[in-house]
Design a protein around this motif. Structure first.
Motif, PDB file in Angstrom:
ATOM      1  N   ALA A  10      -5.078   6.276  -9.670  1.00 39.95           N
ATOM      2  CA  ALA A  10      -4.464   6.542  -8.368  1.00 39.95           C
ATOM      3  C   ALA A  10      -4.757   5.413  -7.393  1.00 39.95           C
ATOM      4  O   ALA A  10      -3.899   5.046  -6.573  1.00 39.95           O
ATOM      5  CB  ALA A  10      -4.968   7.866  -7.815  1.00 39.95           C
ATOM      6  N   GLY A  11      -5.951   4.842  -7.481  1.00 35.93           N
ATOM      7  CA  GLY A  11      -6.273   3.704  -6.621  1.00 35.93           C
ATOM      8  C   GLY A  11      -5.406   2.497  -6.925  1.00 35.93           C
ATOM      9  O   GLY A  11      -4.935   1.808  -6.011  1.00 35.93           O
ATOM     10  N   LEU A  12      -5.181   2.235  -8.195  1.00 32.32           N
ATOM     11  CA  LEU A  12      -4.284   1.126  -8.556  1.00 32.32           C
ATOM     12  C   LEU A  12      -2.854   1.407  -8.122  1.00 32.32           C
ATOM     13  O   LEU A  12      -2.147   0.500  -7.669  1.00 32.32           O
ATOM     14  CB  LEU A  12      -4.341   0.874 -10.062  1.00 32.32           C
ATOM     15  N   LEU A  13      -2.413   2.652  -8.276  1.00 33.27           N
ATOM     16  CA  LEU A  13      -1.061   2.994  -7.828  1.00 33.27           C
ATOM     17  C   LEU A  13      -0.921   2.837  -6.323  1.00 33.27           C
ATOM     18  O   LEU A  13       0.137   2.457  -5.824  1.00 33.27           O
ATOM     19  CB  LEU A  13      -0.715   4.428  -8.237  1.00 33.27           C
ATOM     20  N   ALA A  14      -1.987   3.125  -5.585  1.00 35.48           N
ATOM     21  CA  ALA A  14      -1.924   3.059  -4.125  1.00 35.48           C
ATOM     22  C   ALA A  14      -2.020   1.632  -3.610  1.00 35.48           C
ATOM     23  O   ALA A  14      -1.332   1.275  -2.646  1.00 35.48           O
ATOM     24  CB  ALA A  14      -3.042   3.900  -3.516  1.00 35.48           C
ATOM     25  N   PHE A  15      -2.855   0.801  -4.223  1.00 33.16           N
ATOM     26  CA  PHE A  15      -3.161  -0.490  -3.623  1.00 33.16           C
ATOM     27  C   PHE A  15      -2.654  -1.709  -4.380  1.00 33.16           C
ATOM     28  O   PHE A  15      -2.554  -2.779  -3.797  1.00 33.16           O
ATOM     29  CB  PHE A  15      -4.681  -0.622  -3.427  1.00 33.16           C
ATOM     30  N   ALA A  16      -2.343  -1.591  -5.659  1.00 30.84           N
ATOM     31  CA  ALA A  16      -1.917  -2.748  -6.438  1.00 30.84           C
ATOM     32  C   ALA A  16      -0.400  -2.919  -6.373  1.00 30.84           C
ATOM     33  O   ALA A  16       0.352  -1.962  -6.224  1.00 30.84           O
ATOM     34  CB  ALA A  16      -2.354  -2.601  -7.886  1.00 30.84           C
ATOM     35  N   SER A  17       0.012  -4.155  -6.479  1.00 34.67           N
ATOM     36  CA  SER A  17       1.436  -4.466  -6.542  1.00 34.67           C
ATOM     37  C   SER A  17       1.808  -4.607  -8.017  1.00 34.67           C
ATOM     38  O   SER A  17       1.490  -5.613  -8.655  1.00 34.67           O
ATOM     39  CB  SER A  17       1.717  -5.765  -5.788  1.00 34.67           C
ATOM     40  N   LEU A  18       2.468  -3.581  -8.545  1.00 31.25           N
ATOM     41  CA  LEU A  18       2.785  -3.527  -9.967  1.00 31.25           C
ATOM     42  C   LEU A  18       4.289  -3.509 -10.180  1.00 31.25           C
ATOM     43  O   LEU A  18       5.048  -3.045  -9.326  1.00 31.25           O
ATOM     44  CB  LEU A  18       2.186  -2.261 -10.591  1.00 31.25           C
ATOM     45  N   SER A  19       4.708  -3.984 -11.341  1.00 34.16           N
ATOM     46  CA  SER A  19       6.119  -3.891 -11.693  1.00 34.16           C
ATOM     47  C   SER A  19       6.446  -2.419 -11.968  1.00 34.16           C
ATOM     48  O   SER A  19       5.554  -1.621 -12.248  1.00 34.16           O
ATOM     49  CB  SER A  19       6.416  -4.741 -12.922  1.00 34.16           C
ATOM     50  N   PRO A  20       7.723  -2.054 -11.903  1.00 31.25           N
ATOM     51  CA  PRO A  20       8.084  -0.645 -12.140  1.00 31.25           C
ATOM     52  C   PRO A  20       7.656  -0.118 -13.511  1.00 31.25           C
ATOM     53  O   PRO A  20       7.277   1.051 -13.643  1.00 31.25           O
ATOM     54  CB  PRO A  20       9.603  -0.631 -11.998  1.00 31.25           C
ATOM     55  N   HIS A  21       7.691  -0.963 -14.529  1.00 30.06           N
ATOM     56  CA  HIS A  21       7.299  -0.514 -15.865  1.00 30.06           C
ATOM     57  C   HIS A  21       5.805  -0.206 -15.927  1.00 30.06           C
ATOM     58  O   HIS A  21       5.397   0.813 -16.491  1.00 30.06           O
ATOM     59  CB  HIS A  21       7.660  -1.565 -16.914  1.00 30.06           C
ATOM     60  N   TRP A  22       4.982  -1.090 -15.368  1.00 34.67           N
ATOM     61  CA  TRP A  22       3.538  -0.858 -15.360  1.00 34.67           C
ATOM     62  C   TRP A  22       3.180   0.324 -14.470  1.00 34.67           C
ATOM     63  O   TRP A  22       2.254   1.080 -14.763  1.00 34.67           O
ATOM     64  CB  TRP A  22       2.787  -2.113 -14.915  1.00 34.67           C
ATOM     65  N   ARG A  23       3.904   0.466 -13.353  1.00 31.43           N
ATOM     66  CA  ARG A  23       3.651   1.592 -12.452  1.00 31.43           C
ATOM     67  C   ARG A  23       3.936   2.919 -13.168  1.00 31.43           C
ATOM     68  O   ARG A  23       3.175   3.872 -13.050  1.00 31.43           O
ATOM     69  CB  ARG A  23       4.518   1.460 -11.196  1.00 31.43           C
ATOM     70  N   THR A  24       5.026   2.977 -13.925  1.00 33.90           N
ATOM     71  CA  THR A  24       5.366   4.195 -14.664  1.00 33.90           C
ATOM     72  C   THR A  24       4.319   4.498 -15.733  1.00 33.90           C
ATOM     73  O   THR A  24       3.888   5.647 -15.889  1.00 33.90           O
ATOM     74  CB  THR A  24       6.758   4.048 -15.307  1.00 33.90           C
ATOM     75  N   LEU A  25       3.899   3.474 -16.467  1.00 29.88           N
ATOM     76  CA  LEU A  25       2.889   3.669 -17.500  1.00 29.88           C
ATOM     77  C   LEU A  25       1.570   4.146 -16.890  1.00 29.88           C
ATOM     78  O   LEU A  25       0.943   5.084 -17.398  1.00 29.88           O
ATOM     79  CB  LEU A  25       2.663   2.369 -18.276  1.00 29.88           C
ATOM     80  N   MET A  39       0.836  -1.168   0.000  1.00 29.42           N
ATOM     81  CA  MET A  39       0.000   0.000   0.000  1.00 29.42           C
ATOM     82  C   MET A  39       0.889   1.242   0.000  1.00 29.42           C
ATOM     83  O   MET A  39       1.812   1.352   0.788  1.00 29.42           O
ATOM     84  CB  MET A  39      -0.906  -0.006   1.233  1.00 29.42           C
ATOM     85  N   HIS A  40       0.610   2.154  -0.881  1.00 26.53           N
ATOM     86  CA  HIS A  40       1.371   3.386  -0.992  1.00 26.53           C
ATOM     87  C   HIS A  40       0.469   4.553  -0.600  1.00 26.53           C
ATOM     88  O   HIS A  40      -0.363   5.008  -1.390  1.00 26.53           O
ATOM     89  CB  HIS A  40       1.884   3.588  -2.419  1.00 26.53           C
ATOM     90  N   SER A  41       0.659   5.060   0.604  1.00 27.12           N
ATOM     91  CA  SER A  41      -0.212   6.125   1.107  1.00 27.12           C
ATOM     92  C   SER A  41       0.064   7.473   0.451  1.00 27.12           C
ATOM     93  O   SER A  41      -0.712   8.403   0.628  1.00 27.12           O
ATOM     94  CB  SER A  41      -0.051   6.239   2.623  1.00 27.12           C
ATOM     95  N   ARG A  42       1.123   7.562  -0.330  1.00 30.29           N
ATOM     96  CA  ARG A  42       1.446   8.842  -0.963  1.00 30.29           C
ATOM     97  C   ARG A  42       0.448   9.224  -2.050  1.00 30.29           C
ATOM     98  O   ARG A  42       0.441  10.359  -2.513  1.00 30.29           O
ATOM     99  CB  ARG A  42       2.858   8.803  -1.515  1.00 30.29           C
ATOM    100  N   TYR A  43      -0.397   8.307  -2.469  1.00 26.79           N
ATOM    101  CA  TYR A  43      -1.389   8.590  -3.503  1.00 26.79           C
ATOM    102  C   TYR A  43      -2.785   8.841  -2.941  1.00 26.79           C
ATOM    103  O   TYR A  43      -3.739   9.012  -3.692  1.00 26.79           O
ATOM    104  CB  TYR A  43      -1.436   7.453  -4.524  1.00 26.79           C
ATOM    105  N   PHE A  44      -2.935   8.857  -1.609  1.00 26.78           N
ATOM    106  CA  PHE A  44      -4.255   9.066  -1.005  1.00 26.78           C
ATOM    107  C   PHE A  44      -4.793  10.465  -1.290  1.00 26.78           C
ATOM    108  O   PHE A  44      -5.995  10.640  -1.474  1.00 26.78           O
ATOM    109  CB  PHE A  44      -4.214   8.815   0.493  1.00 26.78           C
ATOM    110  N   ALA A  45      -3.927  11.458  -1.321  1.00 28.59           N
ATOM    111  CA  ALA A  45      -4.380  12.822  -1.628  1.00 28.59           C
ATOM    112  C   ALA A  45      -4.941  12.886  -3.039  1.00 28.59           C
ATOM    113  O   ALA A  45      -5.962  13.549  -3.285  1.00 28.59           O
ATOM    114  CB  ALA A  45      -3.234  13.814  -1.459  1.00 28.59           C
ATOM    115  N   THR A  46      -4.311  12.187  -3.957  1.00 25.74           N
ATOM    116  CA  THR A  46      -4.794  12.171  -5.332  1.00 25.74           C
ATOM    117  C   THR A  46      -6.147  11.486  -5.421  1.00 25.74           C
ATOM    118  O   THR A  46      -7.031  11.942  -6.149  1.00 25.74           O
ATOM    119  CB  THR A  46      -3.788  11.458  -6.247  1.00 25.74           C
ATOM    120  N   ILE A  47      -6.312  10.405  -4.678  1.00 25.85           N
ATOM    121  CA  ILE A  47      -7.596   9.707  -4.681  1.00 25.85           C
ATOM    122  C   ILE A  47      -8.690  10.634  -4.157  1.00 25.85           C
ATOM    123  O   ILE A  47      -9.770  10.741  -4.741  1.00 25.85           O
ATOM    124  CB  ILE A  47      -7.516   8.409  -3.851  1.00 25.85           C
ATOM    125  N   PHE A  48      -8.405  11.346  -3.070  1.00 27.23           N
ATOM    126  CA  PHE A  48      -9.391  12.268  -2.511  1.00 27.23           C
ATOM    127  C   PHE A  48      -9.731  13.381  -3.497  1.00 27.23           C
ATOM    128  O   PHE A  48     -10.906  13.693  -3.728  1.00 27.23           O
ATOM    129  CB  PHE A  48      -8.882  12.861  -1.196  1.00 27.23           C
TER     130      PHE A  48
END
Length: 115
Positions: free
Chosen positions: A52-67, A1-10
Motif C-alpha cells: 500500500a505504501g508503494l501504491l501510495a507513494f511510488a510512480s509505477l507503470s499501470p502494469h506494475w501498479r495492477t500486479l 502521491m495517491h491519498s486513496r491508499y492512506f486508509a489501507t496503510i493505517f
C-alpha cells in the motif's frame, strides 16, 4: 502521491501491531500465540503495508501498479484468514477491511469532480 491508499496503510499498521502481539506472545492467551502461523500473519501484514505504501507513494507503470495491487490484496486476505485461524478476530477484521480499502481505492479518484 495517491491519498486513496492512506486508509489501507493505517489499517495495515494496526494489523502489524496486532500480528506482532500474536507472534511475540506477550499475552499467551491462546495456544497459537508465538507460533509459525502468527509469524506468517505478521509477514502478510507487513507485505500489505509495504504494498500500500508503494501504491501510495511510488510512480509505477499501470502494469506494475495492477500486479502490486493484486499481490497486496492477496496478502491482506491471507492475513485475515490467518488471523481468523489464530483466534485473533480483531486482526482478521482489520485485514479484511484493509483488503476492502485496497479494492475500493481503485474506484476512488480524488481528481474527478462530483459535478
Amino acid at each position: 502521491m495517491h491519498s486513496r491508499y492512506f486508509a489501507t496503510i493505517f489499517l495495515a499498521l494496526v494489523g502489524i501491531v496486532l500480528a506482532g502481539i500474536a507472534c511475540f506472545a506477550p499475552l499467551g492467551n491462546t495456544g497459537v500465540d508465538g507460533s509459525l502461523g502468527a509469524l506468517l500473519a505478521l509477514i502478510g501484514t507487513v507485505a500489505t503495508a509495504l504494498g500500500a505504501g508503494l501504491l501510495a507513494f511510488a510512480s509505477l507503470s499501470p502494469h506494475w501498479r495492477t500486479l502490486l495491487l493484486v499481490l497486496s490484496v492477496t496478502a491482506a486476505v491471507l492475513s485475515a484468514i490467518a488471523g481468523y485461524f489464530l483466534l485473533k478476530f480483531a486482526l482478521a477484521g482489520v485485514m479484511a477491511a484493509a483488503a476492502l480499502a485496497l479494492v475500493l481505492g481503485v474506484f476512488f479518484n480524488p481528481r474527478r469532480s462530483m459535478a
